[in-house]
Scaffold this motif. Structure first.
Motif, PDB file in Angstrom:
ATOM      1  N   GLY A  49      -1.102  -2.310   4.802  1.00  0.00           N
ATOM      2  CA  GLY A  49      -0.914  -2.951   3.504  1.00  0.00           C
ATOM      3  C   GLY A  49       0.514  -3.315   3.184  1.00  0.00           C
ATOM      4  N   ASN A  50       1.496  -2.625   3.790  1.00  0.00           N
ATOM      5  CA  ASN A  50       2.885  -2.981   3.548  1.00  0.00           C
ATOM      6  C   ASN A  50       3.188  -4.346   4.165  1.00  0.00           C
ATOM      7  OD1 ASN A  50       4.077  -0.932   1.982  1.00  0.00           O
ATOM      8  ND2 ASN A  50       4.110   0.437   3.747  1.00  0.00           N
ATOM      9  N   PRO A  51       3.904  -5.212   3.460  1.00  0.00           N
ATOM     10  CA  PRO A  51       4.041  -6.609   3.909  1.00  0.00           C
ATOM     11  C   PRO A  51       4.645  -6.784   5.301  1.00  0.00           C
ATOM     12  CG  PRO A  51       4.616  -6.451   1.598  1.00  0.00           C
ATOM     13  CD  PRO A  51       4.418  -5.052   2.077  1.00  0.00           C
ATOM     14  N   MET A  93       0.844  -1.192   0.000  1.00  0.00           N
ATOM     15  CA  MET A  93       0.000   0.000   0.000  1.00  0.00           C
ATOM     16  C   MET A  93       0.883   1.247   0.000  1.00  0.00           C
ATOM     17  SD  MET A  93      -3.023  -1.255  -0.067  1.00  0.00           S
ATOM     18  CE  MET A  93      -4.107   0.072   0.411  1.00  0.00           C
ATOM     19  N   THR A  94       0.297   2.418  -0.001  1.00  0.00           N
ATOM     20  CA  THR A  94       1.027   3.665  -0.069  1.00  0.00           C
ATOM     21  C   THR A  94       1.371   4.156   1.321  1.00  0.00           C
ATOM     22  OG1 THR A  94      -0.967   4.980   0.056  1.00  0.00           O
ATOM     23  CG2 THR A  94      -0.310   4.214  -2.125  1.00  0.00           C
ATOM     24  N   GLY A  95       2.034   5.341   1.368  1.00  0.00           N
ATOM     25  CA  GLY A  95       2.374   5.938   2.654  1.00  0.00           C
ATOM     26  C   GLY A  95       1.152   6.284   3.483  1.00  0.00           C
ATOM     27  N   ASN A  96      -0.036   6.271   2.868  1.00  0.00           N
ATOM     28  CA  ASN A  96      -1.246   6.535   3.651  1.00  0.00           C
ATOM     29  C   ASN A  96      -1.416   5.535   4.774  1.00  0.00           C
ATOM     30  OD1 ASN A  96      -2.008   8.712   2.123  1.00  0.00           O
ATOM     31  ND2 ASN A  96      -3.260   7.520   0.700  1.00  0.00           N
ATOM     32  N   ASP A  97      -0.896   4.323   4.570  1.00  0.00           N
ATOM     33  CA  ASP A  97      -1.050   3.307   5.607  1.00  0.00           C
ATOM     34  C   ASP A  97      -0.205   3.591   6.829  1.00  0.00           C
ATOM     35  OD1 ASP A  97      -2.951   1.422   4.844  1.00  0.00           O
ATOM     36  OD2 ASP A  97      -1.622   0.648   3.293  1.00  0.00           O
ATOM     37  N   HIS A  98       0.646   4.622   6.764  1.00  0.00           N
ATOM     38  CA  HIS A  98       1.529   4.908   7.879  1.00  0.00           C
ATOM     39  C   HIS A  98       1.159   6.187   8.595  1.00  0.00           C
ATOM     40  CE1 HIS A  98       4.251   1.613   6.972  1.00  0.00           C
ATOM     41  NE2 HIS A  98       3.892   1.854   5.729  1.00  0.00           N
ATOM     42  N   ARG A  99      -0.068   6.663   8.421  1.00  0.00           N
ATOM     43  CA  ARG A  99      -0.555   7.804   9.195  1.00  0.00           C
ATOM     44  C   ARG A  99      -1.462   7.290  10.283  1.00  0.00           C
ATOM     45  NH1 ARG A  99      -2.568  10.232   3.941  1.00  0.00           N
ATOM     46  NH2 ARG A  99      -0.641  10.773   2.861  1.00  0.00           N
ATOM     47  N   VAL A 125     -10.060 -13.806   5.487  1.00  0.00           N
ATOM     48  CA  VAL A 125      -9.058 -12.825   5.068  1.00  0.00           C
ATOM     49  C   VAL A 125      -9.624 -12.012   3.906  1.00  0.00           C
ATOM     50  CG1 VAL A 125      -6.727 -12.470   4.182  1.00  0.00           C
ATOM     51  CG2 VAL A 125      -7.183 -14.337   5.802  1.00  0.00           C
ATOM     52  N   LEU A 126      -9.599 -10.685   4.051  1.00  0.00           N
ATOM     53  CA  LEU A 126     -10.070  -9.781   3.011  1.00  0.00           C
ATOM     54  C   LEU A 126      -8.899  -8.919   2.557  1.00  0.00           C
ATOM     55  CD1 LEU A 126     -13.424  -8.634   4.678  1.00  0.00           C
ATOM     56  CD2 LEU A 126     -13.053 -10.569   3.125  1.00  0.00           C
ATOM     57  N   VAL A 127      -8.460  -9.112   1.336  1.00  0.00           N
ATOM     58  CA  VAL A 127      -7.313  -8.393   0.790  1.00  0.00           C
ATOM     59  C   VAL A 127      -7.832  -7.178   0.021  1.00  0.00           C
ATOM     60  CG1 VAL A 127      -5.288  -8.538  -0.711  1.00  0.00           C
ATOM     61  CG2 VAL A 127      -5.994 -10.532   0.651  1.00  0.00           C
ATOM     62  N   LEU A 128      -7.405  -5.991   0.450  1.00  0.00           N
ATOM     63  CA  LEU A 128      -7.883  -4.754  -0.143  1.00  0.00           C
ATOM     64  C   LEU A 128      -6.784  -4.132  -1.012  1.00  0.00           C
ATOM     65  CD1 LEU A 128      -9.542  -3.237   3.058  1.00  0.00           C
ATOM     66  CD2 LEU A 128     -10.452  -4.957   1.481  1.00  0.00           C
ATOM     67  N   GLY A 129      -7.214  -3.381  -2.018  1.00  0.00           N
ATOM     68  CA  GLY A 129      -6.255  -2.676  -2.863  1.00  0.00           C
ATOM     69  C   GLY A 129      -6.461  -2.970  -4.337  1.00  0.00           C
ATOM     70  N   ALA A 183     -10.390 -16.525   1.705  1.00  0.00           N
ATOM     71  CA  ALA A 183      -9.404 -15.473   1.458  1.00  0.00           C
ATOM     72  C   ALA A 183      -9.812 -14.815   0.150  1.00  0.00           C
ATOM     73  CB  ALA A 183      -7.997 -16.046   1.386  1.00  0.00           C
ATOM     74  N   ARG A 184     -10.305 -13.577   0.249  1.00  0.00           N
ATOM     75  CA  ARG A 184     -10.896 -12.918  -0.920  1.00  0.00           C
ATOM     76  C   ARG A 184     -10.235 -11.582  -1.188  1.00  0.00           C
ATOM     77  NH1 ARG A 184     -16.908 -11.969  -0.139  1.00  0.00           N
ATOM     78  NH2 ARG A 184     -16.546 -12.001   2.114  1.00  0.00           N
ATOM     79  N   ARG A 185     -10.130 -11.235  -2.447  1.00  0.00           N
ATOM     80  CA  ARG A 185      -9.668  -9.914  -2.852  1.00  0.00           C
ATOM     81  C   ARG A 185     -10.880  -9.042  -3.148  1.00  0.00           C
ATOM     82  NH1 ARG A 185      -5.868  -9.676  -7.650  1.00  0.00           N
ATOM     83  NH2 ARG A 185      -6.164  -7.472  -7.165  1.00  0.00           N
ATOM     84  N   LEU A 186     -10.932  -7.885  -2.474  1.00  0.00           N
ATOM     85  CA  LEU A 186     -12.073  -6.990  -2.657  1.00  0.00           C
ATOM     86  C   LEU A 186     -11.698  -5.698  -3.364  1.00  0.00           C
ATOM     87  CD1 LEU A 186     -13.870  -7.289   0.809  1.00  0.00           C
ATOM     88  CD2 LEU A 186     -14.269  -8.615  -1.274  1.00  0.00           C
ATOM     89  N   GLY A 187     -10.409  -5.451  -3.543  1.00  0.00           N
ATOM     90  CA  GLY A 187     -10.014  -4.166  -4.111  1.00  0.00           C
ATOM     91  C   GLY A 187     -10.318  -3.043  -3.140  1.00  0.00           C
ATOM     92  N   ASP A 188     -10.499  -1.849  -3.676  1.00  0.00           N
ATOM     93  CA  ASP A 188     -10.821  -0.678  -2.856  1.00  0.00           C
ATOM     94  C   ASP A 188     -12.301  -0.329  -3.031  1.00  0.00           C
ATOM     95  OD1 ASP A 188      -8.251  -0.191  -1.736  1.00  0.00           O
ATOM     96  OD2 ASP A 188      -7.606   0.582  -3.684  1.00  0.00           O
TER      97      ASP A 188
END
Length: 534
Positions: free
Chosen positions: A426-428, A1-7, A303-307, A343-348
């Motif tokens: 989102g960062n691993p 994910m982007t730096g947004n995940d670190h605020r 598990v819900l994977v977003l992005g 375990a599903r991918r939902l996107g944003d």
């Protein structure tokens, strides 16, 4: 994910008295302006250069990896530039010596502003890392006990929900411990011709063995009535005519006989509740007459994977990246005793996320990404809409501080039991941090597993520390010391892939020889002497 995940976001509870608050009371502050973000990065770059003059080259690399947002950047500036008398962390005065060790809350000055830097407003408090982990463990242990009888061939890796009593004596009759001769009384003995006692035969129906007699017997066979000892084949000889048996060693009454109940008597407690079912436990249960065991049901995890930027196959391209968390989390959760139901991918997609969260019957919903306050970070708004109770809203740990823990509204499908959501960044590597901080202690309690005893080991090299937060650093064991690994940035998995565990580094860092707590990983994937990334 982007730096947004670190605020970080607003107002997480700290301590027992403020463990929970309703998500519906949360309001997101606007994102920091882009020019402020760039300016902070520029200032932080200069600060990182100053820091590098006093730390090792490796520590400087860690500093550069840690500067992934405005708050981090200005935190580093504040550490180096703060003057006496300026506002800072309560009681820290610029962090002299060992100040800033674990147990303090992180003071946020609003979105995009720095902790402890004058001019901010707000007052966000991230939960200290030990407190967040302890709360997750407490929630898991407080779940009402559940029991499910499970067949032996499906029980491996689960946990006994009840003590396990013996259903019979073990052994259930006197048996021969060796191949040889069952004898009665003193020798020499007359061999009973044509007779032998084999395992599985009911020797109790055969005539009693009179004194002075001997009969062939196999290991595991039932001892004939009135037999007093077993002589091993190699400790006996047959005389001329094959009618007389002579012992080559003194014979002691009861020798090489396993008496009934030697291992246990009926009703004895074989194992206590909370014991993990290993292959040996399965074998013992089978020997004691069990076909199924009373176990704690595996906690169910979805598990819900977003992005929208994630690919499920192929090489990264055109701004898209491979999903590393989807393939990694399922196996990892299973090692923690969980049953991964989906375990599903939902996107944003906020609506899809809301539907998945509110419709799930899992004990734990695990999301990846979307925990910050960016335009497509939907986890907080969805939790508010779903009426969830936010228990932890960010943790004072790097990487992974925007993680969260919430209690979901009761679901009819869940039978009225508590359901939880853990939001991973989102960062691993940040997601791994969240997994070990919140999900692992929670699942351990839900699965009925006892906590492993904490242990510490001395670190070989100096480790750069965050000024306020705990750091989790991948390490390997080398010659009874911890060796920190490179490639430990929030978005990196190269370090953790070769690690034995994560070292817990207190605010301020660690010097060579300092004792650090270690969080073991459920595997050992060291690359061998000289092969680690150090």
């Amino acid at each position: 994910m982007t730096g947004n995940d670190h605020r970080n976001r607003a107002d997480a509870g700290h301590g027992e008295g403020a463990e929970a608050r309703d998500v519906r009371g949360d309001s997101a502050a606007p994102d920091a302006p882009e020019d402020a973000h760039d300016a902070a990065r520029s200032v932080a770059h200069e600060a990182a250069q100053d820091v590098a003059e006093d730390v090792t080259r490796d520590a400087a690399q860690d500093v550069s990896q840690d500067i992934d947002g405005v708050a981090d950047a200005l935190a580093l500036v504040g550490r180096n530039a703060r003057q006496p008398g300026q506002p800072g962390r309560p009681g820290q005065q610029g962090l002299p010596g060992d100040a800033g060790r674990t147990g303090h809350t992180v003071q946020e000055q609003g979105h995009g502003a720095a902790r402890g830097v004058p001019g901010g407003s707000g007052g966000h408090q991230a939960t200290p890392w030990p407190d967040a982990r302890a709360l997750a463990a407490r929630l898991g242990r407080s779940a009402p006990p559940r029991t499910r009888r499970t067949a032996l061939d499906e029980a491996l890796g689960q946990v006994l929900a009840e003590p396990l009593p013996a259903l019979c004596d073990l052994p259930s009759f006197d048996t021969s411990a060796m191949d040889g001769w069952a004898v009665a009384g003193p020798g020499p003995w007359t061999v009973r011709e044509g007779d032998s006692v084999l395992a599985g035969q009911d020797a109790g129906r055969a005539p009693a063995l009179p004194d002075g007699s001997a009969v062939r017997i196999a290991t595991g066979a039932r001892i004939p009535h009135d037999a007093t000892a077993v002589i091993r084949s190699e400790h006996a000889r047959i005389g001329p005519g094959k009618r007389q048996l002579h012992a080559l060693r003194p014979v002691v009454p009861g020798q090489d006989i396993r008496p009934r109940g030697q291992e246990c008597r009926i009703g004895d407690q074989l194992l206590s509740a909370g014991v993990a079912v290993t292959p040996a436990v399965v074998g013992l249960a089978a020997a004691a007459g069990y076909d199924a065991l009373p176990l704690v049901p595996r906690p169910r995890v979805e598990v819900l994977v977003l992005g929208d930027e994630l690919l499920s196959s192929g090489l990264p391209h055109d701004g898209l990246i491979r999903d590393a968390l989807g393939p990694m989390l399922g196996p990892w959760l299973r090692t923690l005793g969980a049953e991964v139901t989906a375990a599903r991918r939902l996107g944003d997609d906020a609506e899809a996320l809301h539907k998945a969260v509110t419709g799930s019957a899992a004990d734990l919903v695990l999301t990846t990404g979307g925990t910050a306050a960016g335009p497509v970070d939907h986890v907080h708004p969805v939790l508010r809409k779903a009426g969830a109770e936010l228990l932890v809203d960010s943790v004072a740990v790097r990487p992974g501080h925007p993680m969260l823990l919430a209690r979901l509204a009761a679901s009819g499908d869940a039978g009225g039991r508590a359901r939880y959501l853990v939001g991973l960044p989102g960062n691993p590597l940040a997601a791994v941090s969240g997994l070990l901080t919140l999900a692992e202690p929670l699942l351990r309690g839900l699965a009925g597993r006892p906590a492993s005893l904490p242990y510490s080991a001395p670190v070989r090299d100096a480790v750069h520390g965050h000024p306020y937060d705990t750091r989790l650093v991948p390490v390997v064991h080398r010659d009874d010391r911890l060796v920190p690994l490179h490639y430990n940035g929030p978005a990196m998995l190269r370090g953790i892939a070769g690690a034995d565990g994560l070292a817990v580094v207190r605010p301020g860092g660690a010097r060579p020889g300092d004792m650090l707590e270690v969080l073991d990983l459920p595997w050992t994937a060291g690359t061998g002497e000289g092969g680690c990334f150090t």
